[in-house]
Scaffold this motif. Structure first.
Motif, PDB file in Angstrom:
ATOM      1  N   HIS A 127       0.742  -1.255  -0.055  1.00 40.98           N
ATOM      2  CA  HIS A 127       0.090   0.101  -0.042  1.00 40.98           C
ATOM      3  C   HIS A 127       0.862   1.302   0.067  1.00 40.98           C
ATOM      4  O   HIS A 127       0.533   2.279  -0.963  1.00 40.98           O
ATOM      5  N   SER A 128       1.938   1.275   0.613  1.00 40.59           N
ATOM      6  CA  SER A 128       2.699   2.480   0.962  1.00 40.59           C
ATOM      7  C   SER A 128       3.552   2.710  -0.400  1.00 40.59           C
ATOM      8  O   SER A 128       3.683   3.814  -0.743  1.00 40.59           O
ATOM      9  N   ILE A 129       3.921   1.382  -1.020  1.00 44.56           N
ATOM     10  CA  ILE A 129       4.736   1.681  -2.223  1.00 44.56           C
ATOM     11  C   ILE A 129       4.038   2.377  -3.299  1.00 44.56           C
ATOM     12  O   ILE A 129       4.252   3.037  -4.029  1.00 44.56           O
ATOM     13  N   GLY A 130       2.565   1.837  -3.431  1.00 45.37           N
ATOM     14  CA  GLY A 130       1.771   2.342  -4.505  1.00 45.37           C
ATOM     15  C   GLY A 130       1.620   3.793  -4.280  1.00 45.37           C
ATOM     16  O   GLY A 130       1.579   4.571  -5.124  1.00 45.37           O
ATOM     17  N   ALA A 131       1.313   4.289  -2.954  1.00 41.92           N
ATOM     18  CA  ALA A 131       0.909   5.708  -2.543  1.00 41.92           C
ATOM     19  C   ALA A 131       2.193   6.396  -2.793  1.00 41.92           C
ATOM     20  O   ALA A 131       1.950   7.585  -3.344  1.00 41.92           O
ATOM     21  N   THR A 132       3.538   5.987  -2.635  1.00 41.14           N
ATOM     22  CA  THR A 132       4.563   6.725  -2.797  1.00 41.14           C
ATOM     23  C   THR A 132       5.003   6.959  -4.213  1.00 41.14           C
ATOM     24  O   THR A 132       5.342   7.989  -4.665  1.00 41.14           O
ATOM     25  N   LEU A 133       4.648   5.809  -4.860  1.00 38.61           N
ATOM     26  CA  LEU A 133       4.907   5.803  -6.494  1.00 38.61           C
ATOM     27  C   LEU A 133       4.085   6.926  -7.104  1.00 38.61           C
ATOM     28  O   LEU A 133       4.593   7.795  -7.804  1.00 38.61           O
ATOM     29  N   GLY A 134       2.971   6.875  -6.800  1.00 40.74           N
ATOM     30  CA  GLY A 134       1.982   8.015  -7.003  1.00 40.74           C
ATOM     31  C   GLY A 134       2.290   9.461  -7.062  1.00 40.74           C
ATOM     32  O   GLY A 134       2.276  10.204  -7.688  1.00 40.74           O
ATOM     33  N   SER A 135       2.758   9.661  -5.533  1.00 40.22           N
ATOM     34  CA  SER A 135       3.148  10.745  -5.281  1.00 40.22           C
ATOM     35  C   SER A 135       4.482  11.372  -5.998  1.00 40.22           C
ATOM     36  O   SER A 135       4.550  12.554  -6.501  1.00 40.22           O
ATOM     37  N   VAL A 136       5.310  10.594  -6.431  1.00 36.30           N
ATOM     38  CA  VAL A 136       6.877  11.029  -6.928  1.00 36.30           C
ATOM     39  C   VAL A 136       6.444  11.146  -8.242  1.00 36.30           C
ATOM     40  O   VAL A 136       6.891  12.148  -9.000  1.00 36.30           O
ATOM     41  N   VAL A 137       5.772  10.254  -9.055  1.00 38.26           N
ATOM     42  CA  VAL A 137       5.423  10.550 -10.620  1.00 38.26           C
ATOM     43  C   VAL A 137       4.830  11.718 -10.854  1.00 38.26           C
ATOM     44  O   VAL A 137       4.799  12.371 -11.803  1.00 38.26           O
ATOM     45  N   SER A 138       4.115  11.916  -9.845  1.00 37.31           N
ATOM     46  CA  SER A 138       2.960  13.043 -10.346  1.00 37.31           C
ATOM     47  C   SER A 138       3.722  14.246 -10.288  1.00 37.31           C
ATOM     48  O   SER A 138       3.580  15.321 -11.023  1.00 37.31           O
ATOM     49  N   VAL A 139       4.753  14.440  -9.385  1.00 34.42           N
ATOM     50  CA  VAL A 139       5.771  15.615  -9.284  1.00 34.42           C
ATOM     51  C   VAL A 139       6.266  15.673 -10.591  1.00 34.42           C
ATOM     52  O   VAL A 139       6.640  16.790 -11.127  1.00 34.42           O
ATOM     53  N   VAL A 140       6.912  14.694 -11.384  1.00 32.70           N
ATOM     54  CA  VAL A 140       7.564  14.547 -12.517  1.00 32.70           C
ATOM     55  C   VAL A 140       6.654  14.920 -13.714  1.00 32.70           C
ATOM     56  O   VAL A 140       7.117  15.837 -14.503  1.00 32.70           O
ATOM     57  N   VAL A 141       5.265  14.660 -13.576  1.00 30.09           N
ATOM     58  CA  VAL A 141       4.351  15.029 -14.514  1.00 30.09           C
ATOM     59  C   VAL A 141       4.160  16.507 -14.295  1.00 30.09           C
ATOM     60  O   VAL A 141       4.284  17.348 -15.512  1.00 30.09           O
ATOM     61  N   TYR A 142       4.006  17.179 -13.291  1.00 26.14           N
ATOM     62  CA  TYR A 142       4.011  18.657 -12.969  1.00 26.14           C
ATOM     63  C   TYR A 142       5.105  19.413 -13.697  1.00 26.14           C
ATOM     64  O   TYR A 142       4.767  20.394 -14.143  1.00 26.14           O
ATOM     65  N   VAL A 143       6.214  18.839 -13.421  1.00 27.11           N
ATOM     66  CA  VAL A 143       7.488  19.578 -13.788  1.00 27.11           C
ATOM     67  C   VAL A 143       7.664  19.481 -15.310  1.00 27.11           C
ATOM     68  O   VAL A 143       7.954  20.693 -16.127  1.00 27.11           O
ATOM     69  N   VAL A 144       7.346  18.314 -15.874  1.00 27.63           N
ATOM     70  CA  VAL A 144       7.678  18.114 -17.381  1.00 27.63           C
ATOM     71  C   VAL A 144       6.590  19.118 -18.324  1.00 27.63           C
ATOM     72  O   VAL A 144       7.120  19.675 -18.989  1.00 27.63           O
ATOM     73  N   VAL A 145       5.271  18.913 -17.481  1.00 26.57           N
ATOM     74  CA  VAL A 145       4.348  19.566 -18.278  1.00 26.57           C
ATOM     75  C   VAL A 145       4.539  21.163 -17.920  1.00 26.57           C
ATOM     76  O   VAL A 145       4.413  21.909 -19.242  1.00 26.57           O
ATOM     77  N   GLY A 146       5.012  21.520 -16.977  1.00 26.37           N
ATOM     78  CA  GLY A 146       5.146  22.893 -16.614  1.00 26.37           C
ATOM     79  C   GLY A 146       6.309  23.517 -17.384  1.00 26.37           C
ATOM     80  O   GLY A 146       6.001  24.651 -18.227  1.00 26.37           O
ATOM     81  N   ILE A 147       7.354  23.010 -17.790  1.00 23.13           N
ATOM     82  CA  ILE A 147       8.517  23.461 -18.537  1.00 23.13           C
ATOM     83  C   ILE A 147       8.033  23.410 -20.083  1.00 23.13           C
ATOM     84  O   ILE A 147       8.235  24.392 -20.714  1.00 23.13           O
ATOM     85  N   GLY A 148       7.324  22.403 -20.567  1.00 27.49           N
ATOM     86  CA  GLY A 148       6.885  22.195 -21.847  1.00 27.49           C
ATOM     87  C   GLY A 148       5.876  23.480 -22.192  1.00 27.49           C
ATOM     88  O   GLY A 148       6.024  24.065 -22.983  1.00 27.49           O
ATOM     89  N   LEU A 149       5.071  23.697 -21.334  1.00 29.71           N
ATOM     90  CA  LEU A 149       3.957  24.739 -21.466  1.00 29.71           C
ATOM     91  C   LEU A 149       4.523  26.174 -21.558  1.00 29.71           C
ATOM     92  O   LEU A 149       3.912  27.111 -21.868  1.00 29.71           O
ATOM     93  N   ARG A 150       5.506  26.335 -20.702  1.00 30.71           N
ATOM     94  CA  ARG A 150       6.000  27.681 -20.411  1.00 30.71           C
ATOM     95  C   ARG A 150       6.586  28.085 -21.687  1.00 30.71           C
ATOM     96  O   ARG A 150       6.828  29.420 -21.986  1.00 30.71           O
ATOM     97  N   ARG A 151       6.869  27.161 -22.655  1.00 24.20           N
ATOM     98  CA  ARG A 151       7.172  27.512 -24.143  1.00 24.20           C
ATOM     99  C   ARG A 151       6.383  27.873 -24.992  1.00 24.20           C
ATOM    100  O   ARG A 151       6.521  28.606 -26.212  1.00 24.20           O
ATOM    101  N   GLU A 152       5.019  27.594 -24.726  1.00 18.95           N
ATOM    102  CA  GLU A 152       3.859  27.994 -25.333  1.00 18.95           C
ATOM    103  C   GLU A 152       3.316  29.415 -25.157  1.00 18.95           C
ATOM    104  O   GLU A 152       2.707  29.237 -23.748  1.00 18.95           O
ATOM    105  N   PRO A 153       3.154  30.365 -25.846  1.00 13.69           N
ATOM    106  CA  PRO A 153       2.668  31.650 -25.010  1.00 13.69           C
ATOM    107  C   PRO A 153       1.330  31.686 -24.695  1.00 13.69           C
ATOM    108  O   PRO A 153       0.801  32.089 -23.597  1.00 13.69           O
ATOM    109  N   ARG A 154       0.311  30.873 -25.298  1.00 12.92           N
ATOM    110  CA  ARG A 154      -1.170  30.754 -24.761  1.00 12.92           C
ATOM    111  C   ARG A 154      -1.276  29.881 -23.612  1.00 12.92           C
ATOM    112  O   ARG A 154      -2.244  29.854 -22.834  1.00 12.92           O
ATOM    113  N   TRP A 155      -0.424  28.899 -23.300  1.00 11.74           N
ATOM    114  CA  TRP A 155      -0.386  28.040 -22.186  1.00 11.74           C
ATOM    115  C   TRP A 155       0.650  28.317 -21.185  1.00 11.74           C
ATOM    116  O   TRP A 155       0.867  27.507 -20.123  1.00 11.74           O
TER     117      TRP A 155
END
Length: 234
Positions: A127-155
């Motif tokens: 249970h703890s492994i699953g919860a921790t895995l979700g928390s870690v990869v979600s941060v990766v998603v936020y960072v990757v998408v954030g950097i990518g969208l900062r390059r797009e003026p409308r986003w």
């Protein structure tokens, strides 16, 4: 968005309406989960949402209800991943989009693991492994998408929001673990449940925000300009 040999901007192929509706899975899943564990907490005698973890509702009487909604939440994240892969085509670069989609799927897998294997003594490690895995990869998603969208003026604002979400998520996870871990000196404050709920809402709120944005349309502001540009060259 592709460009022709004559320098004209070509309009992207519009996705099917079904894909836009699929994006709403990112909204429905998290909202339903928050409603269900809030109601379940009120209905369980002696349970305190202020200092007890959400996962405590997954064991004991009616625990199957919370575990089922967790499984449905994981399915909604996977549906969101499909919509994200299609609707963010042309907005995010291919590499960033593939990485983000892969991490969302892993987040869904982590949520599924934490739901199937409860916080009971015999399955708490998984249970703890699953919860921790979700928390870690979600941060990766936020960072990757954030950097990518900062390059797009409308986003750009959405990129800023995504990067901010990463910073806040890390702080909430650290604070939540510090308050929930029995050996932590902060555990005596008995605020772990409250922090975990804040982390849950912030974590899955990102999916709800982007799911609604994609449902409303990723290219609404782009198409009129494209049409005017083509018309001026006709």
């Amino acid at each position: 968005m592709a460009t022709s040999a004559h320098g004209l901007v070509r309009r992207e192929v519009a996705p099917s309406p079904a894909v836009r509706w699929l994006a709403l899975a990112g909204v429905v899943g998290p909202v339903a989960a928050v409603v269900m564990f809030t109601v379940a907490g009120f209905l369980r005698p002696g349970y305190s949402p202020v200092h007890q973890a959400i996962s405590a509702l997954g064991t004991g009487p009616q625990g199957w209800i919370i575990n089922t909604i967790g499984i449905l939440l994981s399915v909604s994240l996977m549906a969101f991943a499909v919509a994200f892969a299609v609707l963010m085509h042309g907005v995010l670069r291919t590499g960033a989009r593939i990485l983000a989609v892969g991490c969302v799927l892993v987040d869904g897998l982590g949520t599924l693991t934490a739901s199937v294997f409860t916080s009971g003594p015999s399955t708490v490690v998984l249970h703890s492994i699953g919860a921790t895995l979700g928390s870690v990869v979600s941060v990766v998603v936020y960072v990757v998408v954030g950097i990518g969208l900062r390059r797009e003026p409308r986003w750009r604002r959405w990129g800023t929001y995504s990067l901010t979400a990463a910073v806040v998520a890390v702080l909430l996870v650290i604070a939540g673990y510090a308050l929930l871990m029995p050996r932590s000196p902060l555990h005596t404050l008995r605020l772990g449940g409250l922090l975990e709920r804040a982390d849950f809402v912030w974590h899955y709120g990102w999916y709800a925000a982007f799911g609604l944005r994609m449902f409303l349309g990723t290219d609404r502001a782009r198409v009129p300009g494209v049409r005017r540009g083509l018309a001026s060259h006709s």
